[in-house]
Design a protein around this motif. Structure first.
Motif, PDB file in Angstrom:
ATOM      1  N   GLU A   1       0.811  -1.206   0.000  1.00  0.00           N
ATOM      2  CA  GLU A   1       0.000   0.000   0.000  1.00  0.00           C
ATOM      3  C   GLU A   1       0.849   1.263   0.000  1.00  0.00           C
ATOM      4  O   GLU A   1       0.534   2.251  -0.678  1.00  0.00           O
ATOM      5  N   SER A   2       1.944   1.252   0.772  1.00  0.00           N
ATOM      6  CA  SER A   2       2.767   2.447   0.938  1.00  0.00           C
ATOM      7  C   SER A   2       4.148   2.040   1.407  1.00  0.00           C
ATOM      8  O   SER A   2       4.379   0.925   1.883  1.00  0.00           O
ATOM      9  N   SER A   3       5.075   2.976   1.280  1.00  0.00           N
ATOM     10  CA  SER A   3       6.404   2.815   1.870  1.00  0.00           C
ATOM     11  C   SER A   3       6.759   4.130   2.557  1.00  0.00           C
ATOM     12  O   SER A   3       6.263   5.198   2.182  1.00  0.00           O
ATOM     13  N   THR A   4       7.622   4.038   3.566  1.00  0.00           N
ATOM     14  CA  THR A   4       8.006   5.229   4.309  1.00  0.00           C
ATOM     15  C   THR A   4       9.510   5.264   4.464  1.00  0.00           C
ATOM     16  O   THR A   4      10.124   4.285   4.909  1.00  0.00           O
ATOM     17  N   ALA A   5      10.115   6.396   4.088  1.00  0.00           N
ATOM     18  CA  ALA A   5      11.540   6.626   4.281  1.00  0.00           C
ATOM     19  C   ALA A   5      11.696   7.782   5.253  1.00  0.00           C
ATOM     20  O   ALA A   5      11.109   8.849   5.051  1.00  0.00           O
ATOM     21  N   ARG A   6      12.473   7.557   6.307  1.00  0.00           N
ATOM     22  CA  ARG A   6      12.810   8.634   7.243  1.00  0.00           C
ATOM     23  C   ARG A   6      14.261   8.988   7.036  1.00  0.00           C
ATOM     24  O   ARG A   6      15.151   8.172   7.282  1.00  0.00           O
ATOM     25  N   SER A   7      14.496  10.194   6.557  1.00  0.00           N
ATOM     26  CA  SER A   7      15.836  10.676   6.230  1.00  0.00           C
ATOM     27  C   SER A   7      16.173  11.829   7.153  1.00  0.00           C
ATOM     28  O   SER A   7      15.789  12.979   6.888  1.00  0.00           O
ATOM     29  N   GLY A   8      16.855  11.535   8.251  1.00  0.00           N
ATOM     30  CA  GLY A   8      17.121  12.574   9.234  1.00  0.00           C
ATOM     31  C   GLY A   8      15.820  13.081   9.817  1.00  0.00           C
ATOM     32  O   GLY A   8      15.045  12.324  10.395  1.00  0.00           O
ATOM     33  N   ASP A   9      15.536  14.377   9.656  1.00  0.00           N
ATOM     34  CA  ASP A   9      14.315  14.978  10.197  1.00  0.00           C
ATOM     35  C   ASP A   9      13.162  14.986   9.199  1.00  0.00           C
ATOM     36  O   ASP A   9      12.103  15.540   9.498  1.00  0.00           O
ATOM     37  N   THR A  10      13.366  14.418   8.007  1.00  0.00           N
ATOM     38  CA  THR A  10      12.330  14.442   6.973  1.00  0.00           C
ATOM     39  C   THR A  10      11.741  13.049   6.765  1.00  0.00           C
ATOM     40  O   THR A  10      12.471  12.064   6.676  1.00  0.00           O
ATOM     41  N   GLU A  11      10.424  12.989   6.700  1.00  0.00           N
ATOM     42  CA  GLU A  11       9.714  11.731   6.458  1.00  0.00           C
ATOM     43  C   GLU A  11       8.982  11.827   5.131  1.00  0.00           C
ATOM     44  O   GLU A  11       8.266  12.809   4.865  1.00  0.00           O
ATOM     45  N   THR A  12       9.161  10.821   4.283  1.00  0.00           N
ATOM     46  CA  THR A  12       8.466  10.751   3.004  1.00  0.00           C
ATOM     47  C   THR A  12       7.631   9.480   2.979  1.00  0.00           C
ATOM     48  O   THR A  12       8.159   8.369   2.997  1.00  0.00           O
ATOM     49  N   ILE A  13       6.309   9.659   2.956  1.00  0.00           N
ATOM     50  CA  ILE A  13       5.376   8.538   2.850  1.00  0.00           C
ATOM     51  C   ILE A  13       4.956   8.445   1.382  1.00  0.00           C
ATOM     52  O   ILE A  13       4.354   9.373   0.837  1.00  0.00           O
ATOM     53  N   SER A  14       5.299   7.339   0.726  1.00  0.00           N
ATOM     54  CA  SER A  14       4.987   7.149  -0.692  1.00  0.00           C
ATOM     55  C   SER A  14       3.769   6.248  -0.820  1.00  0.00           C
ATOM     56  O   SER A  14       3.806   5.073  -0.439  1.00  0.00           O
ATOM     57  N   LEU A  15       2.688   6.811  -1.358  1.00  0.00           N
ATOM     58  CA  LEU A  15       1.459   6.054  -1.593  1.00  0.00           C
ATOM     59  C   LEU A  15       1.502   5.486  -3.005  1.00  0.00           C
ATOM     60  O   LEU A  15       1.686   6.231  -3.974  1.00  0.00           O
ATOM     61  N   SER A  16       1.317   4.182  -3.137  1.00  0.00           N
ATOM     62  CA  SER A  16       1.335   3.560  -4.455  1.00  0.00           C
ATOM     63  C   SER A  16       0.141   4.037  -5.277  1.00  0.00           C
ATOM     64  O   SER A  16      -1.009   3.973  -4.832  1.00  0.00           O
ATOM     65  N   ALA A  17       0.419   4.535  -6.489  1.00  0.00           N
ATOM     66  CA  ALA A  17      -0.653   5.113  -7.308  1.00  0.00           C
ATOM     67  C   ALA A  17      -1.514   4.055  -7.976  1.00  0.00           C
ATOM     68  O   ALA A  17      -2.681   4.321  -8.288  1.00  0.00           O
ATOM     69  N   ASP A  18      -0.977   2.861  -8.205  1.00  0.00           N
ATOM     70  CA  ASP A  18      -1.731   1.863  -8.980  1.00  0.00           C
ATOM     71  C   ASP A  18      -3.038   1.442  -8.302  1.00  0.00           C
ATOM     72  O   ASP A  18      -4.078   1.400  -8.973  1.00  0.00           O
ATOM     73  N   PRO A  19      -3.035   1.124  -6.995  1.00  0.00           N
ATOM     74  CA  PRO A  19      -4.333   0.801  -6.389  1.00  0.00           C
ATOM     75  C   PRO A  19      -5.174   2.038  -6.072  1.00  0.00           C
ATOM     76  O   PRO A  19      -6.371   1.920  -5.821  1.00  0.00           O
ATOM     77  N   MET A  20      -4.567   3.229  -6.103  1.00  0.00           N
ATOM     78  CA  MET A  20      -5.275   4.446  -5.711  1.00  0.00           C
ATOM     79  C   MET A  20      -6.026   5.095  -6.868  1.00  0.00           C
ATOM     80  O   MET A  20      -7.041   5.765  -6.674  1.00  0.00           O
ATOM     81  N   PHE A  21      -5.524   4.884  -8.115  1.00  0.00           N
ATOM     82  CA  PHE A  21      -6.153   5.494  -9.297  1.00  0.00           C
ATOM     83  C   PHE A  21      -6.342   4.434 -10.374  1.00  0.00           C
ATOM     84  O   PHE A  21      -5.537   3.507 -10.511  1.00  0.00           O
ATOM     85  N   GLU A  22      -7.387   4.608 -11.151  1.00  0.00           N
ATOM     86  CA  GLU A  22      -7.673   3.691 -12.253  1.00  0.00           C
ATOM     87  C   GLU A  22      -6.978   4.187 -13.508  1.00  0.00           C
ATOM     88  O   GLU A  22      -7.267   5.294 -13.995  1.00  0.00           O
ATOM     89  N   GLY A  23      -6.042   3.382 -14.045  1.00  0.00           N
ATOM     90  CA  GLY A  23      -5.354   3.768 -15.270  1.00  0.00           C
ATOM     91  C   GLY A  23      -4.621   5.092 -15.101  1.00  0.00           C
ATOM     92  O   GLY A  23      -4.009   5.357 -14.070  1.00  0.00           O
TER      93      GLY A  23
END
Length: 528
Positions: free
Chosen positions: A242-264
Motif C-alpha cells: 500500500e505504501s512505503s516510508t523513508a525517514r531521512s534525518g528529520d524528513t519523512e516521506t510517505i509514498s502512496l502507491s498510485a496503482d491501487p489508488m487510481f484507475e489507469g
C-alpha cells in the motif's frame, strides 16, 4: 589507512578512530564487564550500567594471527559544544605473525538511538586525522604493547537532542549500547604524556621496561569549530504494498502507491484509494504542520502529459486529505512527472520498477518521538520508539547457516531506541581466505535505489506486523552511504562481525524473520 605489525611484542596499529578491525570472540559472554544485567523481580527492565564498561575483540592483521584486544570505555563527557570519548586499549596477546593492520569494518560512530542522530569523530582540517590522542602529530600510527593499556581520546560534536545515553558502533566491536553521557563544564584533564620516553618517532621501543600505563599527547578541538560535517543521520525504509516510508534525518516521506489508488491514467481516487487516504490522514494527525503532496509518474507517457497527470493526482490527494484532517495542517500540491524515479527502469524488473515510480509522496517533518500515533494509520509509517538499550555481554548465536564455504552466525536482535540492531558473524570453514558473497540487494524486484549498496544493505526483516524493514543507510552532506559493516575477506578460523540496523517494529513484536541474501531466510530471530 595501514600500518605494519611486526611479530614481536610491539604492534604499530593504524587507528582510524580508536582501534583497528575486531572480530567477535567465539563463546559465551565476552564483554569482560561482569555478568549481564538481568530483570529484577516482577519482570522489570534491567538497569543501565555505568562506566567503565569493557568489550573484547580481535585486531585484524592481514596474514592471520589476529591478536586479542580489550577495549574499556572510561569516559563520555559533554561540555555543551563537544563530546569526549576516552577508552583504554589493552593488547592481551602479541601478534603471532607479521602483517598489515587494515580498517576493514565501518568507522566508529556514536549514535543517539532515539533520534537517529549519528556523530563522527572530528578531524583536523589540515591532516584529516581525528582530533584527540596521537603519537606523532598528523599521523594515526600508534604503538601497542601486550599488558600495557593505552588510553585514547576522540572528540565528537555534542548531541543535538541532549541524549543521556549513546550507542557506540563500528571498529569491529559491533553494537555497544547504553553508554552514559556525563555533562561537564570542562573535560577531565589528561595525564602528562610520557610515551616518547619509551618509543622513538618510528614507534620502535627504546626502553627495556615499560610502565603499567602509557600516556599520549592529545590535540583538543578549538572552540567554535564548524562540526556540521561530522553530524549525520540515518535513513530508514519500511515497505508494504500500500505504501512505503523513508525517514531521512528529520524528513519523512510517505509514498502512496498510485496503482491501487487510481484507475489507469486518471486522477480520480478509487474506493481502495480513498480507504488508503483515510489511513494516511490518521498517520498525519500524529504531527500537525506542513505537508507537501508531490505526484510522480513513470516515463510511459509524453513529458507534458506526465507532468499534468502527476499534478492532478497530487491535487486530488491534497483535497481528500484536507477534508479528513481539518485545521492545523498546511497542504501544498505539485507534480514532478517522471523526473524523479526512485527505482531504475528498463531492467528485468521493469514492470515492478515502473509501479514503484508511480506514486504520490507525502513529505513532512518527522513527528516528535513522544507523540502518540493514532490507531489505524499506515503500517509503513508507524514509528516505534523505546528507550536506549542496556549494555550487556555478547549473546550466543540463535542460528547458523551456510552458503558454500561461508557460514553465517545469526545473533538476537536488540531493540535500541527506534531501531533494531542485528549482529551477524561471518566465518570461513576452509583453510584459505574466502570472499563470503552475501547477495545483498536481492530483496526483491522493483526496489528503490535507496535500499541498495553495501554488504548487507539488501538484508531485511519481516515480522507479524507485515512490513518489510530494510537496513538503514547513512545520510551525509554528499548523499547516502552504507551504514552497515562491510564484510571483509574471511581468514580461516576467525569470526568477523557485521552490524546491520533496521527500523524497529512495535514493542509487542518479540521476534522477526531475517531475509539474509544468499544465506536464505531465518525465522523467529528473537528481539531482546
Amino acid at each position: 589507512m595501514t600500518a605494519r605489525v611486526p611479530a614481536t611484542t610491539c604492534a604499530a596499529a593504524a587507528l582510524s578512530l580508536l582501534l583497528t578491525s575486531c572480530g567477535i570472540i567465539p563463546g559465551p559472554g565476552g564483554d569482560g564487564g561482569g555478568p549481564d544485567p538481568s530483570p529484577s523481580p516482577g519482570g522489570a527492565a534491567p538497569a543501565h550500567r555505568e562506566l567503565p564498561l569493557t568489550r573484547q575483540g580481535r585486531m585484524s592483521v592481514d596474514g592471520g594471527g589476529d591478536p586479542l584486544l580489550e577495549v574499556t570505555f572510561r569516559r563520555l563527557q559533554d561540555d555543551g559544544e563537544y563530546l569526549m570519548l576516552e577508552v583504554d586499549h589493552d593488547l592481551l596477546e602479541p601478534p603471532r605473525t607479521g602483517g598489515t593492520v587494515t580498517d576493514r569494518t565501518a568507522p566508529v560512530r556514536l549514535l543517539d538511538p532515539v533520534s537517529g542522530e549519528v556523530l563522527r569523530a572530528i578531524e583536523d582540517p589540515a591532516s584529516g586525522v581525528s582530533l584527540g590522542t596521537y603519537f606523532t602529530e598528523g599521523s594515526d600510527i600508534t604503538p601497542l604493547h601486550p599488558g600495557v593499556p593505552l588510553t585514547f581520546r576522540r572528540y565528537f560534536p555534542s548531541p543535538a537532542h541532549g541524549a543521556e545515553r549513546l550507542t557506540f558502533t563500528g571498529a569491529g566491536l559491533g553494537h555497544v549500547p547504553g553508554l552514559p553521557v556525563e555533562r561537564v563544564d570542562a573535560f577531565t584533564p589528561a595525564p602528562e604524556p610520557d610515551v616518547h620516553d619509551y618509543f622513538n618517532e618510528y614507534a620502535e621501543r627504546t626502553a627495556d621496561e615499560l610502565p603499567e600505563e602509557l600516556h599520549y599527547p592529545e590535540q583538543v578541538p578549538e572552540p567554535g569549530l564548524d562540526v556540521s560535517a561530522f553530524r549525520q543521520g540515518l535513513e530508514g525504509f519500511v515497505d508494504t504494498p500500500e505504501s512505503s516510508t523513508a525517514r531521512s534525518g528529520d524528513t519523512e516521506t510517505i509514498s502512496l502507491s498510485a496503482d491501487p489508488m487510481f484507475e489507469g491514467r486518471t486522477a480520480e481516487p478509487t474506493r481502495e484509494g480513498l480507504r488508503t487516504l483515510r489511513r494516511a490522514a490518521l498517520t498525519l494527525r500524529e504531527g500537525p504542520g506542513e505537508v507537501a503532496v508531490v505526484g510522480h509518474t513513470d516515463d510511459s507517457g509524453a513529458p507534458a502529459g506526465d507532468d499534468d497527470l502527476s499534478l492532478r493526482r497530487a491535487e486530488a490527494v491534497r483535497d481528500a486529505l484536507a477534508g479528513e484532517l481539518g485545521e492545523g495542517f498546511a497542504l501544498t500540491a505539485e507534480g514532478r512527472g517522471s523526473r524523479e524515479p526512485v527505482a531504475e527502469q528498463g531492467g528485468a524488473d521493469d514492470e515492478q520498477a515502473r509501479g514503484r515510480n508511480r506514486r504520490v509522496d507525502l513529505v513532512r517533518t518527522v513527528p516528535d518521538p513522544d507523540a502518540a500515533a493514532p490507531a489505524g494509520g499506515l503500517d509503513s509509517a508507524a514509528r516505534h520508539t523505546a528507550g536506549p538499550a542496556v549494555f550487556s555481554g555478547d549473546p550466543e548465536p540463535v542460528a547458523t547457516l551456510a552458503h558454500g564455504d561461508a557460514e553465517l552466525h545469526v545473533y538476537p536482535l536488540v531493540r535500541d531506541g527506534a531501531y533494531l540492531f542485528q549482529t551477524l558473524g561471518f566465518a570461513n570453514s576452509t583453510l584459505a581466505d574466502l570472499e563470503p558473497g552475501t547477495g545483498a540487494g536481492e530483496g526483491g524486484p522493483g526496489l528503490p535505489d535507496r535500499v541498495g549498496g553495501g554488504s548487507l544493505a539488501g538484508f531485511r526483516l519481516r515480522g507479524p506486523d507485515g512490513p518489510d524493514r530494510y537496513a538503514v543507510r547513512l545520510l551525509t552532506g554528499q548523499g547516502r552511504e552504507d551504514f552497515t559493516d562491510a564484510v571483509p575477506v574471511l581468514s580461516p578460523g576467525d569470526e568477523y562481525p557485521a552490524l546491520a540496523v533496521f527500523p524497529a517494529p512495535g514493542e509487542d513484536v518479540s521476534s522477526m524473520t531475517l531475509h539474509a541474501g544468499v544465506f536464505g531466510e531465518i525465522p523467529d530471530v528473537p528481539i531482546r
